[in-house]
Design an enzyme around this catalytic site. Structure first.
Site, PDB file in Angstrom:
ATOM      1  N   ASP A 152       0.838  -1.196   0.000  1.00 49.54           N
ATOM      2  CA  ASP A 152       0.000   0.000   0.000  1.00 49.54           C
ATOM      3  C   ASP A 152       0.876   1.250   0.000  1.00 49.54           C
ATOM      4  O   ASP A 152       1.990   1.219  -0.521  1.00 49.54           O
ATOM      5  CB  ASP A 152      -0.936  -0.036   1.223  1.00 49.54           C
ATOM      6  CG  ASP A 152      -2.315   0.525   0.928  1.00 49.54           C
ATOM      7  OD1 ASP A 152      -2.404   1.739   0.685  1.00 49.54           O
ATOM      8  OD2 ASP A 152      -3.295  -0.243   0.951  1.00 49.54           O
ATOM      9  N   HIS A 219      -3.903   5.838   3.273  1.00 50.69           N
ATOM     10  CA  HIS A 219      -4.646   4.638   2.887  1.00 50.69           C
ATOM     11  C   HIS A 219      -4.088   3.381   3.547  1.00 50.69           C
ATOM     12  O   HIS A 219      -4.833   2.546   4.086  1.00 50.69           O
ATOM     13  CB  HIS A 219      -4.595   4.525   1.362  1.00 50.69           C
ATOM     14  CG  HIS A 219      -5.479   3.497   0.761  1.00 50.69           C
ATOM     15  ND1 HIS A 219      -5.099   2.183   0.614  1.00 50.69           N
ATOM     16  CD2 HIS A 219      -6.730   3.586   0.236  1.00 50.69           C
ATOM     17  CE1 HIS A 219      -6.075   1.506   0.019  1.00 50.69           C
ATOM     18  NE2 HIS A 219      -7.072   2.335  -0.222  1.00 50.69           N
ATOM     19  N   SER A 399     -11.230  -1.364  -1.048  1.00 51.79           N
ATOM     20  CA  SER A 399      -9.987  -1.331  -0.269  1.00 51.79           C
ATOM     21  C   SER A 399     -10.249  -1.560   1.207  1.00 51.79           C
ATOM     22  O   SER A 399      -9.392  -2.090   1.919  1.00 51.79           O
ATOM     23  CB  SER A 399      -9.294   0.032  -0.435  1.00 51.79           C
ATOM     24  OG  SER A 399      -8.623   0.121  -1.655  1.00 51.79           O
TER      25      SER A 399
END
Length: 463
Positions: A152, A219, A399
């Site tokens: 990520d 994220h 996600s």
């Protein structure tokens, strides 16, 4: 003596006992065992009961009211199925001085975490759309030997996550994308992926990408928190696998990341040689890829690696994509030897943005943030460009759905380290809950809704 009669009964009944440490076998639900019987005596036996008791030859006073006792706890020496313990207890009820006998049931703390915002995590406990995490936690909360690699944007050392982090690596090879002054290095901390200039990522048909400046997403930190945020610490949120370790594998930065970097991140995390890098001393067991792009077929660079990881018994979980289209057009969602995860909302419907179709294997909570509280709450950061203060944010997306499955796999491996990746992946699919009436079905959203409790129990029974 009563103890002799119990031992004889066990021998004649042919009890198949096992130690408390084993907890279950293939047919016994978790913790439905005991190694003790409670025998409660009549406080004042009748004359007839006393005479019958004496005639049995039990005159030593070791048991019962003759010794001034109200009850005895009889140790069976090893654990037995509760049903067998009931049979044994019932056999003791014929003793004239016994009021009743029954198994000494083992009570446990119900693993509902003390985290201050757990009540906002519908995704873990909602009976319609949640993953049934509390049922899994009554079996295990994870194992620090199980490591989940998060490919990520990197991970911030959030206070609600930091002690569950192990050393990872930064695989972003392009210095501008990396946004940390260099290319690859051994510092996978997220420096921020915010964009301050329109068109910084180029354009498609004259339309800038992105069309406006964007704050940093944090994220990877959000994804990592869903998998393994610290729990029972009276703050913040709970992760799916409390004791599991996270390995940050930074492969995305400003405007995204290259497949070549992503592939190297996966190979290195799994313990394979990657040119120019030191070998990873702590290989992962699960890889989470909450990322994707467009491709009508799975690129060979991805499929070759996924095949290699499957042979090495490493589970890979990927996001189906957020384009509201068939997942066969998104990659790595359209690859083989991965678990592709679609997103559902709080009512168990397909989230409006989630990709769908034959390539989807399973659905998990991804939320919808039109109503903010219907998103997925996890660890984040308040910085708009570079890191600032720890905080928690509601996000939506496949996600956010994907790390739920990664966390459940980590719990499954915690209870059964002998599972192969193929077995673990199949258990995930075989233990789903049926979709509620709505916009999801097995043609659109995979086999069903992720069920942590059922999957972990099946993994333990598969020993």
């Amino acid at each position: 003596m009563m103890t002799a009669r119990i031992a004889l009964f066990l021998l004649l009944a042919g009890f198949n006992s096992f130690s408390v440490a084993q907890q279950i076998d293939g047919t016994i639900p978790p913790r439905q065992v005991t190694d003790r019987i409670i025998v409660q005596y009549h406080p004042t036996p009748t004359y007839g009961n006393a005479i019958a008791f004496i005639k049995q030859g039990i005159t030593s006073g070791a048991f019962g009211v003759a010794a001034g006792k109200q009850k005895d706890i009889l140790d069976l020496g090893s654990s037995v199925n509760i049903d067998d313990a009931v049979i044994l207890a019932n056999s003791l009820n014929i003793d004239p001085q016994v009021d009743f006998a029954e198994p000494d049931y083992i009570m446990q703390v119900m693993q509902i975490p003390t985290d201050s915002r757990f009540n906002e995590q519908w995704n873990l406990k909602n009976t319609v759309s949640g993953i049934n995490a509390p049922a899994a936690w009554n079996i295990t909360t994870g194992d620090e030997e199980i490591i989940v690699g998060v490919v990520d944007t990197g991970v911030i050392r959030h206070t609600d996550l930091v002690t569950n982090l192990v050393d990872g690596y930064d695989f972003v090879s392009h210095p501008w994308i990396a946004n940390d002054g260099d290319g690859r290095d051994n510092h996978p901390k997220d420096p921020g992926d915010g964009i301050t200039q329109i068109g910084a990522c180029g354009s498609v048909n004259g339309v800038p990408i992105p069309s406006r400046p964007m704050d940093s997403s944090w994220h990877g930190t959000h994804v990592a928190g869903t998998i393994a945020a610290l729990s029972n610490n009276n703050k913040g949120v709970s992760g799916v696998a409390w004791k599991t370790k996270i390995m940050p594998l930074r492969a995305l930065g400003r405007c995204g990341g290259y497949s070549s970097d992503i592939v190297d991140a996966m190979l290195w995390a799994a313990g394979f040689e990657v040119f120019g890098l030191p070998k990873n001393p702590k290989p992962v067991k699960v890889l989470n890829l909450s990322l994707g792009g467009s491709a009508s077929t799975c690129p060979r660079i991805y499929q070759n690696v996924f095949d290699k990881l499957a042979a090495a018994n490493i589970s890979v979980v990927v996001a189906a994509g957020n384009e509201n289209r068939d997942a066969s057009l998104a990659t790595p969602a359209n690859c083989d030897n991965v678990i592709t995860v679609a997103a559902i909302d709080r009512e168990g419907n397909r989230s409006w943005y989630s990709n769908y179709g034959e390539k989807v294997d399973i659905a998990a909570p991804g939320g919808e943030t039109l109503n903010l509280a219907n998103g997925i709450l996890s660890t984040s950061n308040s910085g708009t460009t570079s890191p600032n203060l720890d905080n928690y944010e509601y996000y939506q997306g496949t996600s956010m759905a994907t790390p739920h499955a990664a966390g459940v796999l980590a719990l499954m491996y915690a209870v059964n380290k002998l599972l192969t990746a193929a077995q673990a992946n199949q258990i995930i699919l075989n233990t789903v809950r049926a979709f509620p009436t709505g916009t999801c079905n097995t043609s659109l959203c995979g086999a069903g809704l992720l069920d942590a409790g059922a999957a972990v129990l099946k993994a333990e029974q598969s020993k």
